[in-house]
Scaffold this active site. Structure first.
Site, PDB file in Angstrom:
ATOM      1  N   TYR A  45      -6.244   2.432  -7.590  1.00 17.44           N
ATOM      2  CA  TYR A  45      -5.642   2.788  -6.481  1.00 17.44           C
ATOM      3  C   TYR A  45      -4.250   1.731  -6.488  1.00 17.44           C
ATOM      4  O   TYR A  45      -2.942   2.371  -6.558  1.00 17.44           O
ATOM      5  CB  TYR A  45      -6.011   2.639  -5.147  1.00 17.44           C
ATOM      6  CG  TYR A  45      -5.535   3.304  -3.918  1.00 17.44           C
ATOM      7  CD1 TYR A  45      -5.232   4.641  -3.781  1.00 17.44           C
ATOM      8  CD2 TYR A  45      -5.093   2.297  -3.024  1.00 17.44           C
ATOM      9  CE1 TYR A  45      -4.535   5.077  -2.513  1.00 17.44           C
ATOM     10  CE2 TYR A  45      -4.272   2.826  -1.820  1.00 17.44           C
ATOM     11  CZ  TYR A  45      -4.160   4.110  -1.741  1.00 17.44           C
ATOM     12  OH  TYR A  45      -3.429   4.450  -0.746  1.00 17.44           O
ATOM     13  N   ASP A  91      -3.495  21.078  -8.381  1.00 19.76           N
ATOM     14  CA  ASP A  91      -3.866  19.734  -8.765  1.00 19.76           C
ATOM     15  C   ASP A  91      -2.481  19.006  -9.462  1.00 19.76           C
ATOM     16  O   ASP A  91      -2.180  19.256 -10.419  1.00 19.76           O
ATOM     17  CB  ASP A  91      -4.824  19.619  -9.666  1.00 19.76           C
ATOM     18  CG  ASP A  91      -5.460  18.152  -9.797  1.00 19.76           C
ATOM     19  OD1 ASP A  91      -4.701  17.146  -9.913  1.00 19.76           O
ATOM     20  OD2 ASP A  91      -6.639  17.842  -9.679  1.00 19.76           O
ATOM     21  N   PHE A 130      -9.325  17.841  -2.560  1.00 20.66           N
ATOM     22  CA  PHE A 130     -10.551  16.833  -2.930  1.00 20.66           C
ATOM     23  C   PHE A 130     -10.523  16.100  -1.570  1.00 20.66           C
ATOM     24  O   PHE A 130     -12.069  16.112  -1.382  1.00 20.66           O
ATOM     25  CB  PHE A 130      -9.803  15.919  -3.945  1.00 20.66           C
ATOM     26  CG  PHE A 130     -10.730  14.610  -4.131  1.00 20.66           C
ATOM     27  CD1 PHE A 130     -11.971  14.925  -4.460  1.00 20.66           C
ATOM     28  CD2 PHE A 130     -10.273  13.299  -4.175  1.00 20.66           C
ATOM     29  CE1 PHE A 130     -13.029  13.898  -4.737  1.00 20.66           C
ATOM     30  CE2 PHE A 130     -11.210  12.290  -4.425  1.00 20.66           C
ATOM     31  CZ  PHE A 130     -12.573  12.478  -4.673  1.00 20.66           C
ATOM     32  N   THR A 131      -9.841  15.651  -0.908  1.00 15.57           N
ATOM     33  CA  THR A 131     -10.135  14.891   0.378  1.00 15.57           C
ATOM     34  C   THR A 131      -9.649  15.848   1.568  1.00 15.57           C
ATOM     35  O   THR A 131      -9.914  15.460   2.824  1.00 15.57           O
ATOM     36  CB  THR A 131      -9.681  13.364   0.239  1.00 15.57           C
ATOM     37  OG1 THR A 131      -8.359  13.512   0.144  1.00 15.57           O
ATOM     38  CG2 THR A 131     -10.498  12.384  -0.328  1.00 15.57           C
ATOM     39  N   GLY A 132      -8.624  16.444   1.339  1.00 13.98           N
ATOM     40  CA  GLY A 132      -7.896  17.476   2.243  1.00 13.98           C
ATOM     41  C   GLY A 132      -8.868  18.414   2.808  1.00 13.98           C
ATOM     42  O   GLY A 132      -9.936  19.028   2.120  1.00 13.98           O
ATOM     43  N   THR A 180      -2.970   3.650   8.887  1.00 10.21           N
ATOM     44  CA  THR A 180      -2.390   4.639   9.710  1.00 10.21           C
ATOM     45  C   THR A 180      -3.622   5.198  10.150  1.00 10.21           C
ATOM     46  O   THR A 180      -4.677   5.645   9.148  1.00 10.21           O
ATOM     47  CB  THR A 180      -1.368   5.379   9.031  1.00 10.21           C
ATOM     48  OG1 THR A 180      -0.356   4.748   8.566  1.00 10.21           O
ATOM     49  CG2 THR A 180      -1.178   6.642   9.854  1.00 10.21           C
ATOM     50  N   PHE A 189      -5.010  14.065   5.944  1.00  8.55           N
ATOM     51  CA  PHE A 189      -4.561  13.619   7.198  1.00  8.55           C
ATOM     52  C   PHE A 189      -3.397  13.362   7.425  1.00  8.55           C
ATOM     53  O   PHE A 189      -2.595  14.034   8.424  1.00  8.55           O
ATOM     54  CB  PHE A 189      -5.419  12.141   7.291  1.00  8.55           C
ATOM     55  CG  PHE A 189      -5.028  11.155   8.253  1.00  8.55           C
ATOM     56  CD1 PHE A 189      -4.764  11.497   9.687  1.00  8.55           C
ATOM     57  CD2 PHE A 189      -4.559   9.934   8.055  1.00  8.55           C
ATOM     58  CE1 PHE A 189      -4.304  10.696  10.832  1.00  8.55           C
ATOM     59  CE2 PHE A 189      -4.111   8.799   8.893  1.00  8.55           C
ATOM     60  CZ  PHE A 189      -4.160   9.438  10.322  1.00  8.55           C
ATOM     61  N   ASN A 234      -5.124  19.790  -3.668  1.00 12.03           N
ATOM     62  CA  ASN A 234      -6.412  20.555  -4.409  1.00 12.03           C
ATOM     63  C   ASN A 234      -7.759  20.204  -3.558  1.00 12.03           C
ATOM     64  O   ASN A 234      -8.796  20.670  -4.079  1.00 12.03           O
ATOM     65  CB  ASN A 234      -6.684  19.704  -5.623  1.00 12.03           C
ATOM     66  CG  ASN A 234      -6.927  18.177  -5.486  1.00 12.03           C
ATOM     67  OD1 ASN A 234      -6.973  17.739  -4.342  1.00 12.03           O
ATOM     68  ND2 ASN A 234      -7.476  17.302  -6.475  1.00 12.03           N
TER      69      ASN A 234
END
Ligand code: NAD
Ligand code: UDP
Length: 308
Positions: A144, A57, A35-37, A174, A12, A33
């Site tokens: 995290y 990665d 994964f969430t992109g 954000t 994002f 990698n």
């Protein structure tokens, strides 16, 4: 022309940063990698001869020539970073070691995308950079929070021990276009629920607060930080604070939705309040957010409408 490496560049925030730095005339290497992109986030950049995509990665070392490194690679939404907590911790810790070694090899500047989560469930409000935080080391958010705290430590020690030019920014919530619809964070969840006429899911009683920053403001802050002569940490976020219940009502009203508000259990360790003190960013970077929530939501709702 600078060569700028952006890890997590297909995510994002990363995708907006890639575009902005290309527009400023740089050569941008986006490492991800996926994964969430999402490939769609950077599709419009692929034809640009100053843009390069590297599928990799960051927990593995990599050799790329770069003058500046923005380290954004890390899942950011609680459901995504809790999906494989060991991997999340490796991404923050092994990832930043690999990027710091790369910075050393290239004599490059490096910026770490840290987070307001380093303050945990804060006892100081609003949060200032000199507050050390209130973080549970063994909870479901710890992979995290503690990963990001450890990355800050490594950034600072690589500076002290090896004189690497390091910059730490602590990003507060954000939002904006290119957020993944399956992200699970509050902004994307509420907008999608409202647009589909589904129930708006408030976790807990909705009295917890967050402060939402529009992505273009944040990206401007990241670039100002990289170009500055300070190392931080610096808070970047929009201090306009609201409760999650008020935010749900705002989304329903803004989208003219018939959705009802429903209450679900509050996940453990969910911070009760969060608001950045941005005095340092104002004074040292001459940065303040410009986009208010109504304008930011306009662009974000348009984006999600198109996705549907
Ligand atoms: P995002 O999930 O959209 O982007 C993260 C990107 O990193 C994705 O493209 C993902 O595929 C990639 N990635 C994850 N693990 C990786 C790995 N091991 N190797 C390579 N790539 C990997 O999240 P975002 O909201 O764009 O967040 C970007 C950064 O900003 C993250 O580091 C996050 O912790 C930080 N941050 C974001 C927020 C926010 O509100 N969005 C707040 C605080 C901090
Ligand atoms: N939240 C919510 N409903 C949702 C998603 C999130 O009420 O569908 C709450 C969540 O419990 C937290 C706040 O909204 O209190 C912000 O959550 P998010 O996951 O966006 O980010 P966080 O700031 O917690 O990392």
């Amino acid at each position: 022309m600078k060569r700028i490496l952006i890890t997590g560049g297909a995510g994002f925030i990363g995708s907006h940063l890639c575009k902005k730095l290309l527009d400023k005339g740089n050569f941008v290497i986006c490492l991800d990698n996926f994964f969430t992109g999402k490939p769609e986030n950077i599709k419009c950049l692929l034809d640009n001869s100053n843009f390069q995509l590297v599928e990799h990665d960051i927990i593995e070392p990599v050799d790329i020539k770069a003058d500046e490194i923005y380290n954004l690679a890390c899942p950011a939404s609680p459901p995504h970073y809790q999906y494989n907590p060991i991997k999340t911790m490796k991404t923050s810790v092994l990832g930043i070691i690999n990027m710091l070694e790369l910075a050393q090899k290239n004599n490059a500047k490096i910026l770490q995308a840290s987070t307001s989560e380093v303050y945990g469930d804060p006892e100081v409000h609003p949060q200032t950079e000199n507050y050390w935080g209130n973080v549970n080391p063994i909870g479901i958010r710890s992979c995290y929070d503690e990963g990001k705290r450890c990355a800050e430590t490594l950034m600072t020690d690589y500076h002290r021990q090896k004189n690497i030019d390091t910059k730490i920014v602590r990003i507060f919530n954000t939002y904006g276009p290119n957020m993944s619809p399956d992200d699970g964070r509050v902004v994307s969840n509420f907008i999608l629920q409202a647009l589909k006429g589904e129930d708006i899911t408030i976790y807990g009683d909705g009295k917890q607060t967050r402060s939402f920053c529009y992505v273009s403001d944040l990206v401007e802050g990241l670039i100002k930080m990289m170009e500055s002569d300070i190392r931080g940490p610096v808070n970047l976020g929009n201090p306009s604070e609201r409760t999650i219940l008020d935010f749900a009502k705002l989304i329903v009203e803004f989208t003219n939705s018939k959705s009802q508000i429903v209450y679900k259990p509050l996940p453990s360790d969910d911070p009760a309040k969060r608001q950045p003190d941005i005095t340092v960013a104002k004074e040292k970077l001459n940065w303040i957010p410009k986009i208010d929530i109504y304008e930011g939501l306009k662009y974000t709702v348009e984006y999600f409408k198109k996705l549907l």
